[in-house]
Design a protein around this motif. Structure first.
Motif, PDB file in Angstrom:
ATOM      1  N   GLN A  39       0.990  -1.027  -0.012  1.00 62.33           N
ATOM      2  CA  GLN A  39       0.014  -0.070   0.100  1.00 62.33           C
ATOM      3  C   GLN A  39       0.875   1.299  -0.081  1.00 62.33           C
ATOM      4  N   ALA A  59      -1.228  -3.676  -3.554  1.00 68.43           N
ATOM      5  CA  ALA A  59      -2.089  -2.513  -3.624  1.00 68.43           C
ATOM      6  C   ALA A  59      -1.246  -1.002  -3.658  1.00 68.43           C
ATOM      7  N   ASP A  61       0.263   2.208  -5.616  1.00 74.55           N
ATOM      8  CA  ASP A  61      -0.011   3.318  -6.452  1.00 74.55           C
ATOM      9  C   ASP A  61       1.363   4.054  -6.766  1.00 74.55           C
ATOM     10  N   SER A  78      -0.052  -7.235  -8.998  1.00 73.91           N
ATOM     11  CA  SER A  78      -1.613  -7.262  -8.953  1.00 73.91           C
ATOM     12  C   SER A  78      -2.204  -6.240  -8.119  1.00 73.91           C
ATOM     13  N   ASN A  79      -3.480  -5.638  -8.972  1.00 78.96           N
ATOM     14  CA  ASN A  79      -4.222  -4.637  -8.095  1.00 78.96           C
ATOM     15  C   ASN A  79      -3.288  -3.197  -7.906  1.00 78.96           C
ATOM     16  N   CYS A  80      -2.301  -3.164  -8.598  1.00 78.08           N
ATOM     17  CA  CYS A  80      -1.496  -1.978  -8.506  1.00 78.08           C
ATOM     18  C   CYS A  80      -1.956  -0.745  -9.341  1.00 78.08           C
ATOM     19  N   GLN A  81      -1.856   0.427  -9.074  1.00 71.32           N
ATOM     20  CA  GLN A  81      -2.157   1.468 -10.075  1.00 71.32           C
ATOM     21  C   GLN A  81      -0.864   1.877 -10.372  1.00 71.32           C
ATOM     22  N   GLY A  99      -5.271  -7.367 -12.751  1.00 70.76           N
ATOM     23  CA  GLY A  99      -5.966  -6.405 -12.117  1.00 70.76           C
ATOM     24  C   GLY A  99      -5.229  -5.040 -12.234  1.00 70.76           C
ATOM     25  N   THR A 100      -3.965  -5.050 -12.562  1.00 69.53           N
ATOM     26  CA  THR A 100      -3.109  -3.972 -12.719  1.00 69.53           C
ATOM     27  C   THR A 100      -3.559  -2.885 -13.646  1.00 69.53           C
TER      28      THR A 100
END
Length: 211
Positions: A39, A59, A61, A78-81, A99-100
């Protein structure tokens, strides 16, 4: 596709905190490995001539992420902005990018090999040159993207969305899919095998096939 130019023997092993602590969030000629970053929000981090191995970004950004002549091996984004990224001579090898978000990014000489990119978003990008090799892109999206050169080699593309993206000259004949989400008016020039042609004809042109 040109490989990243790395002098691996002379890379200096550092921790990710070196990037965080640097005023410009810049690392060059570095070897990073075996860390988990959770995060973290970091604007415009820059990697040049780096090797990143066995990293987990959970997670995170990294807006306007920039990398050149860099290799990522066995990393998890995964799931990073990672929107508005600029990638030049970058190789992702056996990485997870589920999900990136890579929307509004620029790709030049970028390779994804053996990667898992289901649900990834590469929308409104500029792709000058990119290749996907044995990579999963199920339910991913490459919508409204300007493509100059792209290749898909034995990829899983089921439910991949390519809406509002010109497909002329793109070869998916070695790939697998049951459905592509496309604007049928853009299908002209897409290179497919005979089985795929029949499938797309049924889905988008209403063709009925007989034995």
């Amino acid at each position: 596709m040109t490989k990243p130019k790395l002098d691996i023997e002379h890379l200096i092993t550092v921790k990710f905190t070196n990037l965080i602590d640097d005023e410009d969030h810049f690392l060059q000629a570095a070897h990073l490995q075996n860390e988990t970053i959770t995060q973290l929000k970091l604007a415009h981090p820059i990697l040049e001539y780096c090797l990143v191995e066995h990293f987990n970004f959970i997670a995170c950004d990294f807006n306007k992420f920039e990398a050149s002549n860099t290799i990522f091996k066995n990393c998890d984004f995964s799931n990073c902005q990672l929107d508005q990224a600029s990638l030049y001579h970058v190789s992702f090898q056996n990485c997870k990018l589920v999900g990136t978000v890579l929307d509004h990014s620029y790709f030049n000489e970028v390779s994804f090999s053996g990667c898992l990119m289901d649900l990834a978003a590469l929308n409104k990008c500029q792709i000058k040159a990119a290749e996907f090799i044995e990579t999963h892109l199920e339910d991913a999206s490459i919508d409204d993207t300007k493509i100059k050169k792209i290749s898909f080699d034995h990829c899983q593309l089921n439910q991949l969305s390519l809406m509002f993206t010109k497909l002329k000259g793109i070869d998916v004949s070695s790939c697998q899919f049951k459905r592509l989400e496309v604007d049928y008016t853009q299908l002209r020039g897409l290179i497919v095998n005979s089985e795929q042609a029949a499938l797309l004809g049924q889905l988008y042109l209403g063709l009925k096939l007989t034995d």
